[in-house]
Design an enzyme around this catalytic site. Sequence first.
Site, mmCIF file in Angstrom:
data_model
loop_
_atom_site.group_PDB
_atom_site.id
_atom_site.type_symbol
_atom_site.label_atom_id
_atom_site.label_comp_id
_atom_site.label_asym_id
_atom_site.label_seq_id
_atom_site.Cartn_x
_atom_site.Cartn_y
_atom_site.Cartn_z
ATOM 1 N N GLN A 14 2.955 10.012 1.686
ATOM 2 C CA GLN A 14 4.274 9.379 1.532
ATOM 3 C C GLN A 14 4.982 9.830 0.259
ATOM 4 O O GLN A 14 6.178 9.591 0.101
ATOM 5 C CB GLN A 14 4.140 7.851 1.517
ATOM 6 N N CYS A 72 7.389 -0.011 6.616
ATOM 7 C CA CYS A 72 6.819 1.121 5.904
ATOM 8 C C CYS A 72 7.878 1.701 4.974
ATOM 9 O O CYS A 72 9.044 1.805 5.362
ATOM 10 C CB CYS A 72 6.368 2.164 6.932
ATOM 11 N N HIS A 104 -3.119 0.745 8.376
ATOM 12 C CA HIS A 104 -1.770 1.313 8.261
ATOM 13 C C HIS A 104 -1.780 2.481 7.267
ATOM 14 O O HIS A 104 -1.230 3.552 7.555
ATOM 15 C CB HIS A 104 -0.794 0.219 7.806
ATOM 16 N N GLU A 105 -2.412 2.269 6.114
ATOM 17 C CA GLU A 105 -2.415 3.321 5.086
ATOM 18 C C GLU A 105 -3.255 4.516 5.523
ATOM 19 O O GLU A 105 -2.861 5.669 5.316
ATOM 20 C CB GLU A 105 -2.921 2.767 3.752
ATOM 21 N N HIS A 123 -1.586 6.970 7.754
ATOM 22 C CA HIS A 123 -0.724 7.958 7.104
ATOM 23 C C HIS A 123 -1.495 9.253 6.816
ATOM 24 O O HIS A 123 -0.916 10.330 6.783
ATOM 25 C CB HIS A 123 -0.172 7.414 5.784
ATOM 26 N N GLY A 179 0.842 -1.182 0.000
ATOM 27 C CA GLY A 179 0.000 0.000 0.000
ATOM 28 C C GLY A 179 0.882 1.239 0.000
ATOM 29 O O GLY A 179 2.077 1.158 0.314
HETATM 30 NI NI NI Z 1 3.520 3.098 5.608
#
Ligand code: NI
Length: 210
Positions: free
Chosen positions: A54, A94, A136-137, A140, A49
């Site tokens: 990011q 990550c 997790h995504e 972010h 992902g």
């Molecule tokens: Ni990540």
Amino acid sequence: MAILKVARMGHPVLRMVAEPVPPELIPTAEFQRFCDDLLDTMHEYDGAGLAAPQVHESIRVCVLELSAERGPEFLINPVITVLGDETRRYYEGCLSVTDLRAAVDRPAHIRLEALGRDGEPKHYELKGFAAIVTQHECDHLDGVLFIDRCDTTTLAFLDEYRRWGPLDELVDGDIEDDDGDEEDAEALGWDELPSEFTEDAELEPTEVMQ
Ligand code: NI
């Protein structure tokens, strides 16, 4: 096609709360090109992902790819609701926190509402690995990294993790009982999950929001 530069821990963009995407922006060529570039960048670095912050874009967009068969899933303005008390522990890594692994306990069952890259509303119930990657995504998008949520006693550099395996298993004395080799340790890692964890990826559309 463009491979975007990935922000690494310490860059402020990873700690910002990202802005919602105005729905009217979704069909524009510029936004669609960004979606293509986000996906290309995720593939380039073998991620399961990738979230827009990011790649230095503080907007609420992420892409997941849990298996080659299913293909990529774009989530725009996602909203997660936790269902039930059950948690699952995975070793996470990550692309923005390079060369670290740590165990994170997250809710195992969630509801997800988001817009797709076609602008259509989607509504899923997710379990297991699919639920973990999604959280997790989406973290972010709120400026949260997995190290904020991890069991810090399990934090490891990637090469040491590959050498010794998961530290919680080591503490429990289980590591010797496993085959003990690198493959077992890696099977729990994030990088390898798209293929290894397909069976766990229960990503089932339950209904379409109207
Ligand atoms: Ni990540």
